[in-house]
Design a protein around this motif. Structure first.
Motif, PDB file in Angstrom:
ATOM      1  N   ALA A  62      90.655  42.789  13.547  1.00 27.83           N
ATOM      2  CA  ALA A  62      90.072  44.107  13.839  1.00 27.83           C
ATOM      3  C   ALA A  62      89.579  44.731  12.526  1.00 27.83           C
ATOM      4  CB  ALA A  62      91.104  45.012  14.512  1.00 27.83           C
ATOM      5  N   TRP A  90      88.626  44.317  18.661  1.00 25.81           N
ATOM      6  CA  TRP A  90      89.744  43.434  18.317  1.00 25.81           C
ATOM      7  C   TRP A  90      89.350  42.052  18.819  1.00 25.81           C
ATOM      8  CZ3 TRP A  90      94.813  45.281  16.773  1.00 25.81           C
ATOM      9  CH2 TRP A  90      95.773  44.287  16.653  1.00 25.81           C
ATOM     10  N   TYR A  95      89.029  47.862  21.760  1.00 21.23           N
ATOM     11  CA  TYR A  95      90.445  48.228  21.628  1.00 21.23           C
ATOM     12  C   TYR A  95      90.517  49.732  21.419  1.00 21.23           C
ATOM     13  CZ  TYR A  95      95.213  48.439  19.743  1.00 21.23           C
ATOM     14  OH  TYR A  95      96.532  48.745  19.510  1.00 21.23           O
TER      15      TYR A  95
END
Length: 129
Positions: A62, A90, A95
């Protein structure tokens, strides 16, 4: 000597810099994400070097991970409680997460950062649901 709130602010501002971030932690300082245990994941990382490595690993999956919308709810010189969001990709998947974190400071360093999160978001990016 830095207060708990100052340490959490510096931590949030340096999540993209694992070397600097890890210097905020006491020798026996730790990050705990206890809800990860229910997924069979490691949930406690102790010591500045291990914390640096854990954050570096996080950034490989990430790279745009950063904390936003930080709200402080409880604050004393040695402890602080806050909520903060993350909105990034991510492993290429969206995310979105709201964390709640309690930081305990000791002698101007982070002794403990214990965070809670929504496991549904974690399970989605991990492909478990």
């Amino acid at each position: 000597m830095k207060t708990a709130k100052e340490l959490l602010q510096i931590y949030h501002n340096n999540v993209q810099n694992p070397d600097e971030l890890s210097k905020l932690f006491a020798t026996d300082g730790a990050i705990e994400l206890p809800y990860l245990a229910s997924l069979g994941q490691s949930w406690r990382t102790e010591g500045p070097d291990n914390i640096r490595d854990m954050i570096s690993g996080l950034l490989t999956v990430a790279p745009e991970f950063k904390f936003i919308n930080i709200k402080f709810y409880i604050e004393t010189p040695d402890q602080v409680f806050a909520e903060y969001d993350v909105d990034c990709l991510w492993n290429g998947k969206p995310y979105k997460q709201t964390y709640m974190g309690r930081l305990v400071a000791e002698n101007g360093k982070i002794k403990l950062l214990r965070e809670g999160m929504n496991l549904h978001s974690v399970m989605k990016v991990a492909g478990l649901i």
